[in-house]
Design a protein around this motif. Structure first.
Motif, PDB file in Angstrom:
ATOM      1  N   TRP A 143      42.345  41.549  44.389  1.00 32.82           N
ATOM      2  CA  TRP A 143      43.122  40.334  44.702  1.00 32.82           C
ATOM      3  C   TRP A 143      44.429  40.665  45.424  1.00 32.82           C
ATOM      4  N   ASP A 144      44.827  41.919  45.362  1.00 29.34           N
ATOM      5  CA  ASP A 144      46.083  42.312  46.021  1.00 29.34           C
ATOM      6  C   ASP A 144      45.822  42.777  47.451  1.00 29.34           C
ATOM      7  N   SER A 145      46.840  42.618  48.294  1.00 27.50           N
ATOM      8  CA  SER A 145      46.694  42.981  49.720  1.00 27.50           C
ATOM      9  C   SER A 145      46.506  44.494  49.897  1.00 27.50           C
TER      10      SER A 145
ATOM     11  N   PHE B   3      40.551  31.797  36.697  1.00 25.71           N
ATOM     12  CA  PHE B   3      41.475  31.408  37.765  1.00 25.71           C
ATOM     13  C   PHE B   3      41.852  29.932  37.694  1.00 25.71           C
TER      14      PHE B   3
ATOM     15  N   ILE C 133      47.689  41.485  38.513  1.00 25.86           N
ATOM     16  CA  ILE C 133      47.507  40.972  39.877  1.00 25.86           C
ATOM     17  C   ILE C 133      48.896  40.634  40.418  1.00 25.86           C
TER      18      ILE C 133
ATOM     19  N   ASP D  96      49.700  39.751  43.804  1.00 29.21           N
ATOM     20  CA  ASP D  96      49.760  38.678  44.812  1.00 29.21           C
ATOM     21  C   ASP D  96      49.461  37.313  44.182  1.00 29.21           C
ATOM     22  N   LYS D  97      49.992  36.267  44.805  1.00 30.28           N
ATOM     23  CA  LYS D  97      49.656  34.887  44.374  1.00 30.28           C
ATOM     24  C   LYS D  97      48.307  34.549  45.009  1.00 30.28           C
ATOM     25  N   ILE D  98      47.319  34.193  44.169  1.00 26.96           N
ATOM     26  CA  ILE D  98      46.003  33.942  44.784  1.00 26.96           C
ATOM     27  C   ILE D  98      45.440  32.550  44.535  1.00 26.96           C
ATOM     28  N   VAL D  99      46.040  31.777  43.617  1.00 25.63           N
ATOM     29  CA  VAL D  99      45.577  30.384  43.461  1.00 25.63           C
ATOM     30  C   VAL D  99      46.781  29.441  43.469  1.00 25.63           C
TER      31      VAL D  99
END
Ligand code: GTS
Length: 213
Positions: free
Chosen positions: A35-37, A114, A208, A210-213
């Motif tokens: 999920w991270d860049s 999520f 995690i 990064d912001k993913i949702v």
């Protein structure tokens, strides 16, 4: 040597790690947060999902856990088979059906995980996913009832998949009542977790960033 891109909580990646261990196939474990860049997964899988099995040439990759397991079974025929004998077609198909069910429970758990992180989680969507988890576990409990292994009374693919989703529940949903609701599933899972291949692949949460949702 093979390289497996994996993540610490991943039940899908755990299936591959357990299988490679059971077959004594050496590999390098590359642990990432998909999920991270920072993840390398998209370089090998356009669907950006792990597990990804990077082949010996370091370039070609196999992805989607069910296909990775099929690939390993086909390309390493001299290792211990995780499927019933070829002539037992129905048993082989049933093993794959158990994997479909186990993976489907994982899919619903991931969606639930999520959804809960959204600013306004949908109650209906969460209820729908939880129904799939509970219905899937009830079906699995019926198949497991009174058995050490699900198919042909020997450890194989079905147990790898079923054990991985039950192990995932232990980590991601410690308060889900599956152990009380299905004591036979708990006993079955406890026994699988005693195997060396399970002991060396116990899942754990990941951070995690990064912001993913
Ligand atoms: N059907 C796939 C599912 C794999 C999957 O969803 N992997 C997650 C990680 S985990 O949930 O297994 O920990 C992922 O890479 N997600 C990143 C994304 O979906 O972009 C499989 O069986 O391999």
């Amino acid at each position: 040597m093979l390289t497996l891109i994996s993540a610490t909580p991943s039940p899908y990646a755990r299936k591959v790690r357990i299988t490679l261990a059971e077959k004594n196939i050496p590999f390098t474990l590359q642990t990432e947060v998909p999920w991270d860049s920072t993840t390398k997964t998209p370089q090998y899988n356009p669907l950006e999902k792990l597990p990804v099995l990077i082949l010996e040439n370091g370039k070609e990759a196999v992805y989607e856990s069910r296909f990775i397991l099929e690939y390993i079974e086909a390309k390493y025929p001299d290792t211990k088979s995780m499927l019933p004998p070829a002539e037992d077609v129905d048993a082989r198909l049933f093993a794959r059906k158990v994997e479909v069910l186990a993976d489907g429970i994982c899919d619903a758990l991931v969606l639930l995980f999520f959804e809960k992180q959204r600013a306004n989680p949908s109650k209906e969507w969460q209820a729908r996913q939880l129904r799939k988890v509970d219905g899937g576990l009830a079906a699995l409990a019926k198949w497991v009832e009174g058995r050490d292994y699900v198919v042909c009374d020997s450890f194989g693919l079905a147990d790898v998949a079923a054990g991985s989703v039950l192990g995932y529940l232990r980590v991601r949903w410690p308060d889900h009542p599956w152990m009380e609701r299905h004591p036979e599933l708990k006993a079955y899972s406890d026994k699988l977790e005693e195997r060396q291949s399970f002991k060396e692949t116990v899942p754990s949460p990941q951070k995690i960033s990064d912001k993913i949702v």
